[in-house]
Design a protein around this motif. Sequence first.
Motif, PDB file in Angstrom:
ATOM      1  N   THR A  24       0.974  -1.087  -0.010  1.00  0.00           N
ATOM      2  CA  THR A  24       0.117   0.024  -0.052  1.00  0.00           C
ATOM      3  C   THR A  24       0.901   1.081  -0.005  1.00  0.00           C
ATOM      4  N   LYS A  25       0.765   1.908  -1.102  1.00  0.00           N
ATOM      5  CA  LYS A  25       1.577   3.080  -1.157  1.00  0.00           C
ATOM      6  C   LYS A  25       3.104   2.966  -0.903  1.00  0.00           C
ATOM      7  N   GLY A  26       3.585   1.943  -1.350  1.00  0.00           N
ATOM      8  CA  GLY A  26       4.922   2.034  -1.101  1.00  0.00           C
ATOM      9  C   GLY A  26       5.517   1.000   0.019  1.00  0.00           C
ATOM     10  N   SER A  27       4.513   0.831   0.949  1.00  0.00           N
ATOM     11  CA  SER A  27       4.696  -0.143   2.230  1.00  0.00           C
ATOM     12  C   SER A  27       4.446  -1.338   1.663  1.00  0.00           C
ATOM     13  N   ILE A  28       5.144  -2.511   2.531  1.00  0.00           N
ATOM     14  CA  ILE A  28       5.041  -3.916   2.216  1.00  0.00           C
ATOM     15  C   ILE A  28       4.806  -4.637   3.586  1.00  0.00           C
ATOM     16  N   THR A  29       3.886  -5.460   3.331  1.00  0.00           N
ATOM     17  CA  THR A  29       3.784  -6.642   4.614  1.00  0.00           C
ATOM     18  C   THR A  29       3.840  -7.873   3.996  1.00  0.00           C
ATOM     19  N   LEU A  30       4.450  -8.737   4.204  1.00  0.00           N
ATOM     20  CA  LEU A  30       4.685  -9.973   3.719  1.00  0.00           C
ATOM     21  C   LEU A  30       4.745 -11.327   4.902  1.00  0.00           C
ATOM     22  N   SER A  31       4.213 -12.279   4.794  1.00  0.00           N
ATOM     23  CA  SER A  31       4.417 -13.127   6.068  1.00  0.00           C
ATOM     24  C   SER A  31       4.538 -14.835   5.359  1.00  0.00           C
ATOM     25  N   GLY A  32       5.314 -15.652   6.115  1.00  0.00           N
ATOM     26  CA  GLY A  32       5.325 -17.002   5.492  1.00  0.00           C
ATOM     27  C   GLY A  32       5.616 -17.866   6.512  1.00  0.00           C
ATOM     28  N   ILE A  33       5.585 -19.160   6.490  1.00  0.00           N
ATOM     29  CA  ILE A  33       5.900 -20.342   7.548  1.00  0.00           C
ATOM     30  C   ILE A  33       6.919 -21.114   7.079  1.00  0.00           C
ATOM     31  N   VAL A  34       7.868 -21.244   7.797  1.00  0.00           N
ATOM     32  CA  VAL A  34       8.938 -22.095   7.436  1.00  0.00           C
ATOM     33  C   VAL A  34       8.317 -23.737   7.622  1.00  0.00           C
ATOM     34  N   GLU A  35       8.291 -24.331   6.588  1.00  0.00           N
ATOM     35  CA  GLU A  35       7.897 -25.818   6.461  1.00  0.00           C
ATOM     36  C   GLU A  35       8.981 -26.749   6.926  1.00  0.00           C
ATOM     37  N   ASN A  36       8.504 -27.778   7.303  1.00  0.00           N
ATOM     38  CA  ASN A  36       9.397 -29.062   7.894  1.00  0.00           C
ATOM     39  C   ASN A  36      10.530 -28.602   8.702  1.00  0.00           C
ATOM     40  N   ALA A  37      10.082 -27.175   9.636  1.00  0.00           N
ATOM     41  CA  ALA A  37      11.140 -27.052  10.710  1.00  0.00           C
ATOM     42  C   ALA A  37      10.642 -27.924  12.035  1.00  0.00           C
ATOM     43  N   LYS A  38      11.616 -27.784  13.071  1.00  0.00           N
ATOM     44  CA  LYS A  38      11.175 -28.584  14.093  1.00  0.00           C
ATOM     45  C   LYS A  38      10.152 -27.887  14.735  1.00  0.00           C
ATOM     46  N   GLU A  39       9.954 -26.732  14.981  1.00  0.00           N
ATOM     47  CA  GLU A  39       9.100 -25.999  15.342  1.00  0.00           C
ATOM     48  C   GLU A  39       8.318 -25.001  14.427  1.00  0.00           C
ATOM     49  N   SER A  40       7.146 -24.739  14.265  1.00  0.00           N
ATOM     50  CA  SER A  40       6.590 -23.929  13.529  1.00  0.00           C
ATOM     51  C   SER A  40       7.119 -22.463  13.677  1.00  0.00           C
ATOM     52  N   THR A  41       7.685 -22.013  12.515  1.00  0.00           N
ATOM     53  CA  THR A  41       8.511 -20.528  12.636  1.00  0.00           C
ATOM     54  C   THR A  41       7.797 -19.847  11.624  1.00  0.00           C
ATOM     55  N   THR A  42       7.185 -18.582  11.858  1.00  0.00           N
ATOM     56  CA  THR A  42       6.527 -17.660  10.965  1.00  0.00           C
ATOM     57  C   THR A  42       7.868 -16.515  10.641  1.00  0.00           C
ATOM     58  N   ILE A  43       7.612 -16.078   9.486  1.00  0.00           N
ATOM     59  CA  ILE A  43       8.633 -15.134   9.292  1.00  0.00           C
ATOM     60  C   ILE A  43       7.650 -13.883   8.540  1.00  0.00           C
ATOM     61  N   THR A  44       7.710 -12.744   9.250  1.00  0.00           N
ATOM     62  CA  THR A  44       7.075 -11.402   8.935  1.00  0.00           C
ATOM     63  C   THR A  44       8.137 -10.440   8.186  1.00  0.00           C
ATOM     64  N   ILE A  45       7.789  -9.959   7.201  1.00  0.00           N
ATOM     65  CA  ILE A  45       8.692  -8.694   6.288  1.00  0.00           C
ATOM     66  C   ILE A  45       7.965  -7.781   6.190  1.00  0.00           C
ATOM     67  N   LYS A  46       8.435  -6.774   6.810  1.00  0.00           N
ATOM     68  CA  LYS A  46       7.674  -5.246   6.774  1.00  0.00           C
ATOM     69  C   LYS A  46       8.875  -4.215   6.398  1.00  0.00           C
ATOM     70  N   GLY A  47       8.195  -3.480   5.621  1.00  0.00           N
ATOM     71  CA  GLY A  47       9.250  -2.281   4.816  1.00  0.00           C
ATOM     72  C   GLY A  47       8.334  -1.242   4.030  1.00  0.00           C
TER      73      GLY A  47
END
Length: 134
Positions: A81-104
Amino acid sequence: MTKHVTTIVAVLMLAGAQAAPAQKNDAPSLSGTWNMGLQGGHVIPVALVLKQEDATLTGTIAMPTQTIGQTVEVRLTGETTKGSITLSGIVENAKESTTITIKGALNEEGIIEGTVAVGSHELPYTAERLKERK
């Protein structure tokens, strides 16, 4: 003659009205491959690939693992939105569920600056778009 002028003006107005939607979004597309540098104790190079369709962003990030030289590809979804970004994803096959969130945000020089949160850790980053080969 007046009838012809009126017709020409109407055609020009119609052509202008059809061209206007192409200029609806002044922000440049974020689609492409980006060289991201995560700022930890040192700069960690990371490949970020984005695809933008309107305000929707999808892509992948090649996150380093604890094994030197190995990465894991994480699928991302988000929005811009207007040059700002928000992204997320989940690392699959990890020992524990880990979420990655990218903002910028895209700055005037065409560089994205922001933070990447992996679990409870947050790191600043900058990302520059790689030039396409011809």
